[in-house]
Design an enzyme around this catalytic site. Structure first.
Site: not given
Ligand code: NAD
Length: 488
Positions: A182, A257, A291, A391
């Protein structure tokens, strides 16, 4: 824009399940926009939990044949997909640039080639790493035998859609699992283009499935699906905890992650030009939406003025513009919502007493009047400030000063994120001591944002759980160990 890009974006686009595209005209669609101009560039069909179910069924059906293939035969498919990515290099780089707002220099110089390298790395690794390990135990013939899990579910964020997709799914596929993905609704395009290339490269039906739906509907259904045997989530710590809870309830192993708030400790003997260059790049690369980047700059008191002069001069010189222009040094935030988040954080940070060394302004580069641009910013203050602790995910850093090593370490450890930190000093003994003592998944010396295959990458505490990516261990994460023993 390239003809191939135009053709792909004109669609129809939607979920990819069992090598079929679910793109019929019925049903809701969501718009994908270019964050540089706020113009719609594509429409994607919004998938439901029912589609997720079909995708899992397809992956489950494909699993026996895919997992039964010898590793070298799966590796052939993976290399063919990597070949296809190389052939379509310019198109996928353009798609990723348009979707996320990244600079074309970055997508061509980093995202796309590094993703191709990921495929080749795990394809080759899968042919050389043993799945069975004999155990030296008295009076017993025993071994660990490792088998793929089955259907693996993946949920990705919007900031590095193509790279994270490959870091996630490639080791799982190489190990013999089938996958359901997804992507983020904000940036699904490179994932769909990848699926198209995988289909053209002959990947058997059901091995890779992509479901283009919301987190609330498709994401939640995925981590509660009985036939998903392993989950991986990349995204915010807030959502990561929910995913972890759901997987915990169903006893499904899960890799998380998550977010970060990286610290960079700059000692007075450091090469300050290098530190300034690395840290200004840390918050301008991908517009700071990284991130693991360094957003807490903890600088020794005696050099803070010199360091600040050097770094602000670099940050002021960054050229903002459309990602597709060769001269652009930094693109926009990926959405208006994300830009507003940054604006709100900076206002709160100042209200809590921080000083704006460099003010972040919303700007409109020529030809991008509606885009979500913002100049880099630097706040300075104490460690109690919200902008030091949370963050922000934008082109913004927070500066504090320290007196000695113990003070610096206390500041580093004053928050719970543990993704990536760095230390800048000419004293390598101190560099290694500080790096060893930082409670964090990745600790870098005289550099920030260092990635290579074979170098494990993952987070601890608020930044992650259950593995990491990019190493031989990642491959084994997608193989379930079981023992076989015969008393002699
Ligand atoms: P997010 O957590 O809002 O969303 C990530 C994904 O989760 C999206 O596909 C979203 O549709 C899905 N999602 C949202 N609510 C959900 C739920 N209740 N159940 C299942 N899936 C759900 O994150 P974002 O805003 O898309 O991305 C930014 C974040 O990602 C930042 O915190 C960043 O640090 C982190 N990030 C971490 C890494 C790593 O390798 N550690 C890499 C990239 C980004």
């Amino acid at each position: 824009m390239l003809e191939e890009t135009k053709k792909f974006l004109s669609g129809p686009l939607g979920s990819f399940i069992n090598n079929q595209w679910l793109t019929d005209e019925e049903g809701e669609r969501f718009e994908v926009t270019d964050p540089c101009t706020a113009e719609p560039i594509a429409k994607v069909r919004r998938a439901s939990a029912v589609e997720l179910d079909s995708a899992v069924e397809a992956a489950d059906k494909a699993f026996p044949a895919w997992s039964a293939l010898p590793a070298n035969e799966r590796a052939i498919y993976l290399h063919r997909i990597a070949d296809a990515l190389e052939k379509n290099f310019d198109t996928i780089a353009e798609i990723e640039t348009l979707d996320v707002g990244k600079t074309i220099e970055n997508t061509k110089g980093f995202d796309i080639p590094f993703g191709v390298e990921c495929i080749r790395y795990f394809a080759d690794l899968s042919m050389s790493l043993p799945t069975d390990t004999p155990l030296a135990i008295k009076a017993m013939e025993a071994r660990i035998h490792r088998v793929p899990y089955g259907v693996c579910g993946f949920i990705f964020p919007w900031n590095f859609p193509y790279n994270l997709l490959l870091w996630g799914i490639v080791p799982a596929l190489a190990a013999g699992n089938t996958v359901v993905v997804k992507p983020a609704e904000l940036t699904p395009l490179s994932t769909l283009f990848f699926a198209k290339l995988a289909e053209e490269a002959g990947l058997p039906a059901g091995v890779l499935n992509v479901v283009t739906g919301s987190g609330r509907e498709v994401g939640e259904a995925m981590c509660n699906h009985k036939k998903i045997k392993r989950m991986s989530f990349t995204g915010s710590s807030f959502v990561g905890k929910k995913i972890g809870e759901a997987c915990g309830r169903n006893l499904i192993p899960c890799k998380l992650e998550l977010g970060g708030k990286g610290a960079a400790v700059v000692f007075e003997d450091a090469d300050l030009d290098l530190a300034a260059e690395q840290l200004s790049a840390a918050i301008t690369f991908n517009t700071g939406q990284v991130c693991c980047t360094a957003t807490r700059w903890i600088v020794q008191e005696s050099v803070v003025e010199t360091f600040t002069d050097k770094v602000t001069s670099l940050l002021k010189s960054v050229k903002l513009g459309h990602g597709l222009k060769a001269e652009t040094g930094m693109g926009p935030l990926a959405s208006e919502k994300q830009r507003q988040t940054v604006v709100d954080y900076l206002a709160k940070g100042e209200a809590e007493g921080a000083t704006a060394v460099l003010k972040g302004e919303c700007v409109t580069p020529e030809g991008c009047e509606q885009g979500y641009f913002m100049t880099p910013s630097l706040l300075k203050g104490d460690t109690e400030n919200i902008c030091f602790k949370e963050e922000i995910f934008g082109p913004s850093a927070y500066l504090t000063t320290f007196t000695d090593e113990a003070d610096a370490m206390e500041q580093v450890h004053s928050i719970d994120y543990g993704l990536a930190n760095s230390v800048f000093t000419a004293d390598l003994e101190r560099a290694n001591r500080v790096a060893d003592n930082m409670a964090c998944g990745n600790n870098w010396i005289n550099a920030h944002n260092v990635f290579a295959y074979g170098l494990p990458y993952g987070g601890v505490n608020l930044s992650g759980l259950g593995g990491g990516v990019n190493s031989p261990e990642t491959y084994y994460d997608y193989l379930r160990p079981q023992t076989v023993a015969r008393p002699l």
